[in-house]
Design an enzyme around this catalytic site. Structure first.
Site, PDB file in Angstrom:
ATOM      1  CB  CYS A 208      -0.948   0.003   1.201  1.00  0.00           C
ATOM      2  SG  CYS A 208      -0.125  -0.200   2.801  1.00  0.00           S
TER       3      CYS A 208
ATOM      4  CG  ASP B  35      -7.650   1.721   1.001  1.00  0.00           C
ATOM      5  OD1 ASP B  35      -6.736   1.086   0.428  1.00  0.00           O
ATOM      6  OD2 ASP B  35      -8.144   1.363   2.086  1.00  0.00           O
TER       7      ASP B  35
ATOM      8  CG  HIS C 256      -4.106   0.212   5.032  1.00  0.00           C
ATOM      9  ND1 HIS C 256      -3.630  -0.468   3.932  1.00  0.00           N
ATOM     10  CD2 HIS C 256      -5.286   0.778   4.636  1.00  0.00           C
ATOM     11  CE1 HIS C 256      -4.479  -0.347   2.934  1.00  0.00           C
ATOM     12  NE2 HIS C 256      -5.488   0.419   3.323  1.00  0.00           N
TER      13      HIS C 256
END
Length: 223
Positions: free
Chosen positions: A72, A139, A123
């Site tokens: 991520c 996201d 994250h």
């Protein structure tokens, strides 16, 4: 670099940002008297949507061929490349805590039976704020819409704060301006290696994103 804020600061739209709200173009070229009530309402809706989504609508999930599951932090870096003209409005948000147990719902890596729940060690998402208020979240790991309105994202992505704190301790979000994130991010991906050298998850097919000195600073940047 960056600043840390408890989760509730995000949910309540108190992000520490310095971007001023922009005015959206108004009536140029319109003959308001020629618009019916229905057409006027439709036009207002279109203007409102443009104000909300802005240029972020130019980034579609399907066009993000660079996306790599479990990376991520690099996905966000690549998103900022796409949003280069807008990066003054954008921020990287690192979700983590000292125990490295970031509980996140609505994740594509999670099962539908558990609401898409995943416990990441961290994250990272892209976040836009205008006038100091929450606006949009990008996201690539979420099952929600892309982009996602910030209020929707935070209400559906995080468990109740009291439960999170009881089970996992305080949850912090580290907010970093996009320009700073792009400039300082440096990862040799060693954190994704198992003791025997194998990858925990297959890496992106492009070279590591490293600072000019070639030194990885992933742990520092994610904490």
């Amino acid at each position: 670099g960056g600043t840390k804020a408890p989760v509730e600061a995000c949910v309540e739209n108190r992000w520490p940002v310095r971007r001023e709200a922009r005015e959206v173009g108004g009536n140029e070229g319109f003959d308001d008297s020629a618009l019916s009530t229905q057409a006027w309402a439709k036009r207002n809706l279109i203007v409102a949507l443009r104000a909300t989504w802005g240029r972020a609508m130019r980034v579609e999930r399907e066009s993000c061929s660079f996306y790599t599951p479990c990376y991520c932090e690099e996905n966000v870096w690549k998103l900022f490349e796409r949003l280069a003209r807008d990066e003054d409005e954008w921020y990287a948000v690192v979700i983590s805590n000292p125990s490295r147990t970031a509980v996140v719902l609505e994740q594509r890596a999670g099962s539908a039976e558990n609401g898409g729940l995943v416990i990441w060690d961290y994250h990272v998402i892209a976040f836009r704020a205008i006038g100091g208020k929450a606006d949009l979240v990008l996201d690539l790991d979420t099952r929600l819409s892309f982009p996602t309105p910030a209020s929707t994202y935070f209400s559906r992505t995080f468990l109740p704060l009291d439960l999170l704190r009881q089970q996992f301790g305080e949850v912090f979000l580290k907010v970093v301006e996009a320009k700073q994130y792009v400039r300082e991010f440096s990862s040799d991906r060693s954190h994704m290696r198992l003791p025997d050298g194998r990858w925990q998850s297959p890496p992106p097919d492009y070279p590591c994103i490293l600072a000019p000195d070639g030194v990885g600073r992933f742990e520092e940047q994610m904490s």
